[in-house]
Write a protein that holds these residues in place. Structure first.
Motif, PDB file in Angstrom:
ATOM      1  N   LEU A 179       1.012  -1.094   0.111  1.00  0.00           N
ATOM      2  CA  LEU A 179       0.347   0.094   0.265  1.00  0.00           C
ATOM      3  C   LEU A 179       0.737   1.180  -0.034  1.00  0.00           C
ATOM      4  O   LEU A 179       1.923   1.462   0.743  1.00  0.00           O
ATOM      5  N   LYS A 204      -2.394  -0.403  -4.463  1.00  0.00           N
ATOM      6  CA  LYS A 204      -1.982  -1.447  -4.169  1.00  0.00           C
ATOM      7  C   LYS A 204      -1.456  -2.201  -4.379  1.00  0.00           C
ATOM      8  O   LYS A 204      -1.643  -2.247  -5.910  1.00  0.00           O
ATOM      9  N   LEU A 212     -10.765  -1.084  -1.270  1.00  0.00           N
ATOM     10  CA  LEU A 212      -9.150   0.208  -0.789  1.00  0.00           C
ATOM     11  C   LEU A 212     -10.184   1.255  -0.407  1.00  0.00           C
ATOM     12  O   LEU A 212     -11.306   1.332  -1.073  1.00  0.00           O
ATOM     13  N   ARG A 235     -14.486   1.208   1.681  1.00  0.00           N
ATOM     14  CA  ARG A 235     -13.779  -0.412   1.055  1.00  0.00           C
ATOM     15  C   ARG A 235     -15.387  -0.234   0.087  1.00  0.00           C
ATOM     16  O   ARG A 235     -15.242  -0.490  -0.976  1.00  0.00           O
ATOM     17  N   THR A 262      -5.966   5.328  -9.190  1.00  0.00           N
ATOM     18  CA  THR A 262      -5.154   5.551  -8.127  1.00  0.00           C
ATOM     19  C   THR A 262      -5.157   6.755  -7.927  1.00  0.00           C
ATOM     20  O   THR A 262      -4.575   7.667  -6.485  1.00  0.00           O
ATOM     21  N   ALA A 283      -5.082   6.089   3.546  1.00  0.00           N
ATOM     22  CA  ALA A 283      -4.969   4.845   2.585  1.00  0.00           C
ATOM     23  C   ALA A 283      -5.531   3.717   3.642  1.00  0.00           C
ATOM     24  O   ALA A 283      -4.646   3.566   3.697  1.00  0.00           O
ATOM     25  N   GLU A 285      -6.011  -0.718   3.416  1.00  0.00           N
ATOM     26  CA  GLU A 285      -5.886  -1.766   2.568  1.00  0.00           C
ATOM     27  C   GLU A 285      -7.089  -2.675   3.165  1.00  0.00           C
ATOM     28  O   GLU A 285      -6.718  -2.732   4.428  1.00  0.00           O
ATOM     29  N   LYS A 299      -2.842   0.751   6.276  1.00  0.00           N
ATOM     30  CA  LYS A 299      -2.689   1.619   6.454  1.00  0.00           C
ATOM     31  C   LYS A 299      -1.954   2.977   5.778  1.00  0.00           C
ATOM     32  O   LYS A 299      -0.444   2.738   7.277  1.00  0.00           O
TER      33      LYS A 299
END
Length: 1051
Positions: A179, A204, A212, A235, A262, A283, A285, A299
């Motif tokens: 990430l 990621k 994400l 998410r 992204t 961000a 994951e 994170k």
């Protein structure tokens, strides 16, 4: 136990409450809290299970976690014996040596860990957290790649014997942290109201399926843990604004857009001073575990962008708007208006009275009052408010002399400081506004109606307005009504200055059903409404407006009047009944239209229409159908067939009746009755206001024109004696429809002036009925009818004889079946004549033709003779039939003496009145017993000769002949003395009354004689007694009288 769900909830809470990658201390506390909540539920259910077989469970794998982030694995044991607090030992089987156990940590032995884990255990990076006596959590604060493997949780045996499972395993895979979240660090200076756009790159590269989420934060105090959430993309790809930005997000002032795979862009349309601070992007994951729960595994946060906002400084002016004067007791409102400034300014206002501050209201709406004005506000007399971002209001609901003076307002533009306080940017004051108390002045009052017309229809609402001019003040009003032809006013309604309403007793209590309402439209206008008027509401209405002042001894009042007329609905109501077909053919359709005419047709008042019907040959109208004003339809009980064949349609002021398949039952007189209701009747169930009945309209139902045609050609046929023959009745054409035919056969003998005799009738149902003269079994055997086809009927005559000679014809009746099951004759036609004659056989009968007349005395006897000129053949037998007729009447058969001697009377009652016999071979006699006056008339006979043909019992009439008419005159008989008396009413009364009168006179005479004799006897007795008295006196002077002499004297 669902361990994965517990761990996911714990890690999710950590992710939301933390802005750094999973701090171990916070993660462990969150896991402990979540696990304890779940364990309580598990312990409750476990208590219900029997203790026996031990079972160890761990979180379901495989579990994927990112390197450098924490992980927690739970272990639970159930069904154990011994102490409630069980010990746990954790081991791992590494992928490099799957069969070798590497001990990690134990709750029983502190030296349990192998060297590879001993340092991490001692430093607290790896530790066990006991959730309950039978549940623990294994925590690894910072995962390393070498931590991948199969983890085993083992519980040492505390049971009396080994029974069950004592360990459980789960797989943990540590993956690389791929990430990344980047944003260039910068410092931006913006003016208030300018837009802002910031982008952040988040990506990621994990091989597993992960999601994400991206969140933007604002930090104003330099601590990331207290950062304010602006907006996030979850998410599940949902946009969620922070609590402080919810309204701006709904107004599209704050947005988060995903540009490509992204790039995530934060957009703020109009910056505010509160947006100043450090902005960064975070961000996270997420991965879905085998139990389908989502867990954050990584994170990252970007660098910060420092944002400085310069608040806009705007020049503005402040003014006060209000009336320069006010009336005592009325509201007084002052509005402080800000002119200029920018859009959406942050302003606070301050009110001053005679240079002393009264109240202030800041930009957040917080009100501050000085001590003198707090009490008036709590009593509802004073209100300070913010009408709009640039308008402040000061309202005194009941102004008095103490409120007269100078008012001023001050407005300050402020901005929110970093610590939450308000920073004053600039302040402006309004010019002084002097407000004076107005003195009461004379007023004028105007009374008007709502539609400017002084005339309303009955049942409609009457709305009267009473408006006063002059300065605004508290007013009261009273309405009075002076009915037509009266001088005394009646109170209707009144309203006091405080809004209290009084209604007259006739108008009822003040409730929703009152017919009278009084409302105050504004300070100077009062509305009186009578929702449903009657004719008695006509007259003059007077409005009296009063004003109360403190300085006056009594109220000031002003009066105005207006005349109003309420017109009756019945005054212009007319009902007309029309039909396009007053004469309708049977089975056709006819219509009736009830048209209502009134001058108030535009009001669309509800109507009830009642259709009434008077059948033919009846004098009474019956209700046919009623369409009520509320839309219901009610059928009458009379003639229920109307309901099946009637269609009703109704519109405003018109009702139509369509009656299908007309029959004679629908013929008669129709009329419609209309009742008019007011428009409020649907809610109040009030009675009808007016009614009217149309003129009656007669509907005649006529039969359709018949198209029946019968063969009318005549013929003469000679028939041999004793032979059979038939006569045809041919139908050439007939009408269409549900029709049936009835055929009647008639016969007229050869005799002179003979009337037509009805042989038989085959009715429309093919039932055969014989005529009066053909009721004998012999006649029924001789004549019979047959329907050969629908167009051909035949009359069969068997064994033709002399009496059958004559003329024959048929009468055809055409019958139509109506829808109500009734048959109606629509036509009748007669065929041509068919005359039947016998071929001569040489035998003839001759009856004497001598004219004769007879006179008979009433109640006597008479014999009428019929003679043959010759006795005929010895093999012949004779029959005779006697007839009688009178002027203006047809002939009548009296008696028939058959050839075999049997007597057949025309009527059974004649059997006792007359007798027929054969006195000699050539003479036949008709004898009348007890002749009556009505027996007078013409008598004649018809003699027929019969001979035997073939079969011994087959007697056939060979010939016949009629005699001349003989006239019988009946003379009244000589009256006897009793009959004369009975025939004279006056003589009868004399003979009955005269003896009674004589008897009464005789009785009275006897009574008089008896009374007179009795009176004479009493006088004689008195005279003797007087003589005896004087004699006694005389004897006393001469000599004594002996008792015997006295007795003799008395005797």
């Amino acid at each position: 136990m669902n361990w994965n769900r517990i761990f996911s909830l714990v890690q999710f809470r950590v992710a939301l409450s933390s802005t750094v990658p999973f701090p171990p201390s916070e993660s462990g506390a969150a896991f402990l809290h979540s696990f304890q909540l779940t364990q309580v539920q598990c312990s409750d259910s476990q208590a219900k299970l029997s203790i026996g077989q031990r079972e160890v469970t761990v979180q379901k794998g495989p579990l994927f976690r990112a390197e450098g982030y924490p992980v927690s694995i739970g272990c639970n044991v159930t069904g154990h014996q011994g102490p409630s607090e069980q010990n746990f030992q954790w081991s791992v089987y590494l992928p490099t040596a799957p069969a070798r156990e590497v001990q990690i940590i134990s709750t029983l032995d502190s030296t349990f860990a192998y060297a590879v884990y001993a340092q991490r255990v001692q430093s607290g990076e790896v530790y066990v957290e006991r959730v309950q006596g039978n549940s623990v959590l294994l925590h690894i604060s910072q995962l390393q790649m070498k931590d991948s493997g199969e983890y085993e949780c083992h519980t040492p045996n505390t049971d009396g014997k080994y029974y069950g499972s004592y360990s459980a395993k789960t797989n943990l895979t540590v993956i690389s942290d791929t990430l990344s979240a980047t944003m260039s660090s910068q410092t931006l200076s913006k003016d208030e109201g300018e837009p802002l756009e910031l982008t952040c790159e988040a990506s990621k590269a994990t091989a597993q399926h992960t999601h994400l989420s991206v969140t933007w934060y604002l930090m104003q105090d330099g601590e990331r843990s207290k950062a304010t959430k602006i907006i996030s993309l979850s998410r599940d790809f949902m946009l969620i604004p922070g609590p402080s930005y919810t309204e701006r997000f709904a107004a599209s002032d704050v947005r988060l857009d995903k540009l490509g795979a992204t790039t995530f862009r934060l957009s703020i349309g109009r910056l505010r001073p509160s947006d100043q601070g450090q902005l960064f992007c975070e961000a996270t994951e997420w991965i879905q575990d085998p139990d389908e729960t989502w867990t954050p595994i990584a994170k990252k946060q970007t660098d910060q962008t420092t944002l400085r906002i310069q608040p806009a400084v705007r020049d503005f002016q402040v003014n006060i708007t209000t009336e320069s004067t006010f009336t005592e007791g009325n509201p007084l409102e002052l509005v402080c208006l800000v002119v200029g400034s920018g859009q959406d300014p942050q302003l606070q206002g301050i009110w001053f009275f005679n240079g002393i501050e009264m109240a202030r209201i800041d930009a957040g709406g917080v009100l501050g009052l000085k001590k003198d004005y707090k009490e008036r506000t709590s009593q509802g007399q004073l209100q300070v408010s913010k009408l709009s971002p640039k308008a402040f209001s000061l309202k005194i609901f009941t102004a008095g002399p103490e409120d007269e003076g100078t008012y001023r307002c001050a407005v300050a533009e402020v901005a929110r400081a970093l610590r939450g306080s308000w920073q004053v940017l600039q302040t402006k004051q309004s010019p002084d506004s002097q407000v004076y108390l107005r003195k009461p002045a004379a007023r004028s009052v105007v009374v008007s109606t709502k539609n400017k017309q002084p005339v309303v229809w009955e049942g409609e609402a009457l709305t009267l307005f009473c408006k006063a001019d002059g300065a605004e003040s508290l007013l009261s009003v009273k309405w009075w009504h002076i009915p037509q032809d009266q001088t005394q006013p009646e109170f209707v309604a009144g309203m006091e200055q405080d809004g209290t309403v009084q209604l007259s007793a006739s108008n009822g209590e003040l409730n929703n059903h009152s017919n009278t309402r009084l409302e105050k439209m504004n300070w100077a206008t009062f509305q009186l409404e009578i929702t449903s008027t009657t004719v008695t509401d006509s007259g003059t209405y007077e409005c009296r407006v009063s004003e109360r002042t403190r300085n006056q001894a009594r109220d000031l009042s002003w009066t105005q009047k207006m005349s109003v007329t309420v017109k009756s609905l019945e005054s212009s109501l007319q009902v007309n009944l029309m039909s396009r077909r007053p004469q309708v053919k049977l089975s056709n359709t006819f219509d009736l239209s009830c048209i209502v005419q009134a001058d108030y047709s535009d009001l669309k008042v509800p109507l009830t229409v009642i259709w009434q019907f008077q059948p033919a040959r009846s004098q009474v109208f019956h209700q046919l159908i009623q369409i009520t004003h509320n839309g219901t339809i009610e059928w009458g009980d009379f003639l229920s067939q109307f309901q099946k064949k009637t269609k009703v349609s109704q519109s405003s002021f018109r009702s139509q009746l369509l009656i299908y398949d007309a029959t004679e039952e629908e013929a008669g007189v129709y009329q419609c009755k209309v009742e008019v209701y007011d428009r409020n009747s649907l809610h109040t169930n009030s009675p009808a206001r007016a009614s009217a009945i149309s003129s009656p309209l007669r509907i005649a139902v006529t039969l359709p024109e018949s198209k029946l045609k019968v063969n009318s050609s005549s013929q003469v046929r000679e028939i041999s004696i004793s032979s059979n023959t038939d006569i045809e009745c041919s139908i050439l054409s007939q009408s269409t429809g549900n029709l049936q035919l009835a055929v009647i056969w008639y016969f007229s003998p050869i005799s002179t002036n003979a009337s037509w005799l009805r042989i038989l009738e085959m009715d429309r149902t093919s039932v055969v009925k014989y005529g009066d003269e053909f009721q004998t079994p012999r006649k029924k055997r001789k004549f019979h009818a047959e329907k050969v086809s629908k167009d051909l009927f035949q009359l069969h005559i068997l064994s033709m004889e002399d009496s059958d000679q004559g003329k024959y014809h048929c009468a055809v009746e055409e019958w139509l079946l109506s829808t109500n099951g009734a048959w109606n004759q629509i036509g009748e036609k007669k065929s041509g004549l068919t005359e039947l004659k016998l071929r001569l056989t040489g035998s003839k009968v001759h009856v004497s033709k001598v004219y004769s007349s007879e006179n008979a005395t009433e109640h006597g006897e008479v014999a009428i003779h019929c003679s043959l000129e010759s006795s005929g053949s010895p093999a012949s037998l004779f029959s005779v039939t006697w007839y009688w007729s009178r002027e203006n009447s047809g002939s009548k058969m009296l008696v028939h003496l058959q050839h075999d001697g049997l007597l057949e009377y025309g009527e059974e009652r004649l059997r006792r009145h007359l007798h027929c016999y054969r006195s000699s071979p050539t003479d036949f006699v008709l004898k009348l017993h007890r002749v009556e006056m009505e027996d007078a008339g013409m008598y004649w006979c018809r003699v027929a000769e019969w001979q035997l043909h073939g079969n011994p019992s087959n007697w056939v009439s060979q010939a016949s002949d009629e005699s001349q008419r003989m006239v019988l005159t009946v003379l009244p008989s000589e009256p006897t003395f009793p009959s004369r008396i009975c025939s004279s009413a006056s003589l009868l009364y004399f003979l009955l009354i005269c003896p009674l009168v004589l008897f009464i006179l005789l009785l009275v005479s006897l009574l008089c004689l008896y009374w007179k004799a009795k009176k004479l006897s009493r006088l004689s007795l008195n005279a003797r007694k007087e003589n005896a008295f004087w004699m006694d006196l005389k004897g006393a002077g001469d000599r004594p009288t002996s008792r015997r002499e006295e007795e003799d004297e008395d005797n």
